[in-house]
Design a protein around this motif. Structure first.
Motif, PDB file in Angstrom:
ATOM      1  N   ARG A  15       0.860  -1.187   0.000  1.00 42.74           N
ATOM      2  CA  ARG A  15       0.000   0.000   0.000  1.00 42.74           C
ATOM      3  C   ARG A  15       0.894   1.233   0.000  1.00 42.74           C
ATOM      4  NH1 ARG A  15      -0.463   1.791   5.428  1.00 42.74           N
ATOM      5  NH2 ARG A  15       0.195   0.171   6.867  1.00 42.74           N
ATOM      6  N   LYS A  16       0.477   2.193  -0.785  1.00 43.01           N
ATOM      7  CA  LYS A  16       1.261   3.414  -0.969  1.00 43.01           C
ATOM      8  C   LYS A  16       0.946   4.417   0.126  1.00 43.01           C
ATOM      9  CE  LYS A  16       1.938   4.698  -5.193  1.00 43.01           C
ATOM     10  NZ  LYS A  16       1.900   5.308  -6.531  1.00 43.01           N
ATOM     11  N   SER A  17       1.921   5.205   0.471  1.00 45.69           N
ATOM     12  CA  SER A  17       1.726   6.270   1.443  1.00 45.69           C
ATOM     13  C   SER A  17       0.603   7.191   1.004  1.00 45.69           C
ATOM     14  CB  SER A  17       3.020   7.081   1.575  1.00 45.69           C
ATOM     15  OG  SER A  17       2.784   8.297   2.242  1.00 45.69           O
ATOM     16  N   SER A  18      -0.174   7.644   1.961  1.00 47.42           N
ATOM     17  CA  SER A  18      -1.258   8.579   1.644  1.00 47.42           C
ATOM     18  C   SER A  18      -0.721   9.924   1.165  1.00 47.42           C
ATOM     19  CB  SER A  18      -2.159   8.771   2.865  1.00 47.42           C
ATOM     20  OG  SER A  18      -1.413   9.319   3.933  1.00 47.42           O
ATOM     21  N   TYR A  19       0.573  10.177   1.376  1.00 50.76           N
ATOM     22  CA  TYR A  19       1.189  11.419   0.911  1.00 50.76           C
ATOM     23  C   TYR A  19       1.719  11.309  -0.511  1.00 50.76           C
ATOM     24  CZ  TYR A  19       0.829  13.232   5.608  1.00 50.76           C
ATOM     25  OH  TYR A  19       0.347  13.671   6.808  1.00 50.76           O
ATOM     26  N   SER A  20       1.667  10.122  -1.091  1.00 46.30           N
ATOM     27  CA  SER A  20       2.150   9.926  -2.454  1.00 46.30           C
ATOM     28  C   SER A  20       1.144  10.474  -3.453  1.00 46.30           C
ATOM     29  CB  SER A  20       2.366   8.435  -2.730  1.00 46.30           C
ATOM     30  OG  SER A  20       3.356   7.923  -1.881  1.00 46.30           O
ATOM     31  N   ASN A  21       1.645  10.813  -4.623  1.00 48.51           N
ATOM     32  CA  ASN A  21       0.761  11.276  -5.687  1.00 48.51           C
ATOM     33  C   ASN A  21       1.178  10.622  -6.991  1.00 48.51           C
ATOM     34  OD1 ASN A  21       2.908  12.768  -6.859  1.00 48.51           O
ATOM     35  ND2 ASN A  21       2.496  14.483  -5.505  1.00 48.51           N
ATOM     36  N   ASN A  22       0.508  10.919  -8.058  1.00 47.29           N
ATOM     37  CA  ASN A  22       0.814  10.319  -9.358  1.00 47.29           C
ATOM     38  C   ASN A  22       1.726  11.198 -10.198  1.00 47.29           C
ATOM     39  OD1 ASN A  22      -0.745   8.037  -8.889  1.00 47.29           O
ATOM     40  ND2 ASN A  22      -2.616   9.071  -9.525  1.00 47.29           N
ATOM     41  N   GLU A  23       2.400  12.145  -9.572  1.00 48.40           N
ATOM     42  CA  GLU A  23       3.259  13.064 -10.305  1.00 48.40           C
ATOM     43  C   GLU A  23       4.738  12.743 -10.127  1.00 48.40           C
ATOM     44  OE1 GLU A  23       2.083  17.038  -9.243  1.00 48.40           O
ATOM     45  OE2 GLU A  23      -0.030  16.556  -9.522  1.00 48.40           O
ATOM     46  N   GLY A  24       5.066  11.545  -9.694  1.00 54.51           N
ATOM     47  CA  GLY A  24       6.457  11.136  -9.568  1.00 54.51           C
ATOM     48  C   GLY A  24       7.146  11.652  -8.328  1.00 54.51           C
ATOM     49  N   ASP A  32       1.671  -5.095   4.793  1.00 48.49           N
ATOM     50  CA  ASP A  32       1.192  -5.581   6.086  1.00 48.49           C
ATOM     51  C   ASP A  32       1.227  -7.104   6.110  1.00 48.49           C
ATOM     52  OD1 ASP A  32       0.525  -2.967   7.010  1.00 48.49           O
ATOM     53  OD2 ASP A  32      -1.304  -3.049   5.811  1.00 48.49           O
ATOM     54  N   GLY A  33       1.084  -7.655   7.302  1.00 52.40           N
ATOM     55  CA  GLY A  33       0.939  -9.098   7.436  1.00 52.40           C
ATOM     56  C   GLY A  33       2.220  -9.856   7.713  1.00 52.40           C
ATOM     57  N   TYR A  34       3.267  -9.159   8.077  1.00 54.54           N
ATOM     58  CA  TYR A  34       4.537  -9.822   8.398  1.00 54.54           C
ATOM     59  C   TYR A  34       4.832  -9.582   9.875  1.00 54.54           C
ATOM     60  CZ  TYR A  34       4.967 -10.427   3.451  1.00 54.54           C
ATOM     61  OH  TYR A  34       4.733 -10.815   2.159  1.00 54.54           O
ATOM     62  N   PRO A  35       4.636 -10.601  10.712  1.00 51.96           N
ATOM     63  CA  PRO A  35       4.841 -10.435  12.151  1.00 51.96           C
ATOM     64  C   PRO A  35       6.249  -9.926  12.462  1.00 51.96           C
ATOM     65  CG  PRO A  35       3.852 -12.561  11.680  1.00 51.96           C
ATOM     66  CD  PRO A  35       4.257 -11.964  10.368  1.00 51.96           C
ATOM     67  N   ALA A  36       6.304  -8.919  13.264  1.00 52.19           N
ATOM     68  CA  ALA A  36       7.543  -8.330  13.766  1.00 52.19           C
ATOM     69  C   ALA A  36       8.303  -7.505  12.731  1.00 52.19           C
ATOM     70  CB  ALA A  36       8.469  -9.390  14.367  1.00 52.19           C
ATOM     71  N   LEU A  37       7.840  -7.454  11.481  1.00 54.16           N
ATOM     72  CA  LEU A  37       8.544  -6.705  10.437  1.00 54.16           C
ATOM     73  C   LEU A  37       7.580  -5.827   9.651  1.00 54.16           C
ATOM     74  CD1 LEU A  37      10.784  -9.479   8.872  1.00 54.16           C
ATOM     75  CD2 LEU A  37      11.527  -7.630  10.376  1.00 54.16           C
ATOM     76  N   VAL A  38       8.108  -4.729   9.126  1.00 48.60           N
ATOM     77  CA  VAL A  38       7.365  -3.895   8.189  1.00 48.60           C
ATOM     78  C   VAL A  38       8.225  -3.758   6.936  1.00 48.60           C
ATOM     79  CG1 VAL A  38       6.313  -1.645   7.764  1.00 48.60           C
ATOM     80  CG2 VAL A  38       6.255  -2.617  10.064  1.00 48.60           C
ATOM     81  N   PRO A  39       7.873  -4.453   5.853  1.00 46.04           N
ATOM     82  CA  PRO A  39       8.599  -4.284   4.598  1.00 46.04           C
ATOM     83  C   PRO A  39       8.276  -2.908   3.997  1.00 46.04           C
ATOM     84  CG  PRO A  39       7.440  -6.387   4.646  1.00 46.04           C
ATOM     85  CD  PRO A  39       6.922  -5.562   5.776  1.00 46.04           C
ATOM     86  N   VAL A  40       9.308  -2.214   3.532  1.00 41.43           N
ATOM     87  CA  VAL A  40       9.169  -0.874   2.954  1.00 41.43           C
ATOM     88  C   VAL A  40       9.934  -0.859   1.635  1.00 41.43           C
ATOM     89  CG1 VAL A  40       9.620   1.593   3.314  1.00 41.43           C
ATOM     90  CG2 VAL A  40       9.098   0.136   5.266  1.00 41.43           C
ATOM     91  N   ARG A  41       9.324  -0.264   0.602  1.00 41.51           N
ATOM     92  CA  ARG A  41      10.009  -0.160  -0.693  1.00 41.51           C
ATOM     93  C   ARG A  41       9.678   1.163  -1.366  1.00 41.51           C
ATOM     94  NH1 ARG A  41       6.641  -4.255  -4.705  1.00 41.51           N
ATOM     95  NH2 ARG A  41       4.798  -2.929  -4.910  1.00 41.51           N
ATOM     96  N   PRO A  46       9.241  -0.885  -7.973  1.00 40.49           N
ATOM     97  CA  PRO A  46       8.584  -1.995  -7.280  1.00 40.49           C
ATOM     98  C   PRO A  46       9.326  -3.332  -7.349  1.00 40.49           C
ATOM     99  CG  PRO A  46       7.399  -1.441  -9.286  1.00 40.49           C
ATOM    100  CD  PRO A  46       8.450  -0.382  -9.095  1.00 40.49           C
ATOM    101  N   HIS A  47      10.234  -3.476  -8.274  1.00 35.57           N
ATOM    102  CA  HIS A  47      11.001  -4.725  -8.365  1.00 35.57           C
ATOM    103  C   HIS A  47      12.364  -4.598  -7.706  1.00 35.57           C
ATOM    104  CE1 HIS A  47       7.858  -6.368 -10.810  1.00 35.57           C
ATOM    105  NE2 HIS A  47       7.922  -5.325 -11.612  1.00 35.57           N
ATOM    106  N   GLY A  48      12.624  -3.436  -7.126  1.00 32.65           N
ATOM    107  CA  GLY A  48      13.887  -3.207  -6.428  1.00 32.65           C
ATOM    108  C   GLY A  48      13.848  -3.794  -5.028  1.00 32.65           C
ATOM    109  N   PRO A  49      14.863  -3.488  -4.251  1.00 33.32           N
ATOM    110  CA  PRO A  49      14.944  -4.056  -2.905  1.00 33.32           C
ATOM    111  C   PRO A  49      13.907  -3.457  -1.960  1.00 33.32           C
ATOM    112  CG  PRO A  49      16.670  -2.435  -3.230  1.00 33.32           C
ATOM    113  CD  PRO A  49      15.988  -2.610  -4.561  1.00 33.32           C
TER     114      PRO A  49
END
Length: 73
Positions: A15-24, A32-41, A46-49
Motif C-alpha cells: 500500500r502506498k503512502s497517503s502522501y504519495s501522488n501520481n506526479e512522480g 502488512d501481514g509480516y509479524p515483527a517486520l514492516v517491509p518498505v520499498r 517496485p522490483h527493487g529491494p
C-alpha cells in the motif's frame, strides 16, 4: 535481532503512502501481514529491494513523525 532468512515478499500486498501522488513524487509503500517486520520499498521501483524494518522501530518512526515521541528518545 532479525533472523538471517528473509520473508518471501513475492505475494506481498503493498500500500502506498497517503502522501504519495501520481506526479512522480517521493513515494514509499509498505506491506502488512509480516509479524515483527514492516517491509518498505520505493514505489517507483517496485522490483527493487525492500527494507525490512523491525515493527517496534517502525512504530517509533511513525510516532516521531506525528510528534508523539518524547524529546531525547
Amino acid at each position: 535481532m532479525l533472523s538471517a532468512s528473509r520473508p518471501d515478499l513475492s505475494t506481498a500486498v503493498w500500500r502506498k503512502s497517503s502522501y504519495s501522488n501520481n506526479e512522480g513524487g517521493v513515494c514509499v509503500e509498505v506491506a502488512d501481514g509480516y509479524p515483527a517486520l514492516v517491509p518498505v520499498r520505493d514505489s517507483k521501483n517496485p522490483h527493487g529491494p525492500a527494507l525490512l524494518i523491525p515493527h517496534h522501530a517502525w512504530a517509533a518512526f511513525i510516532a516521531g513523525l506525528k510528534g508523539e515521541c518524547p524529546a531525547g528518545r
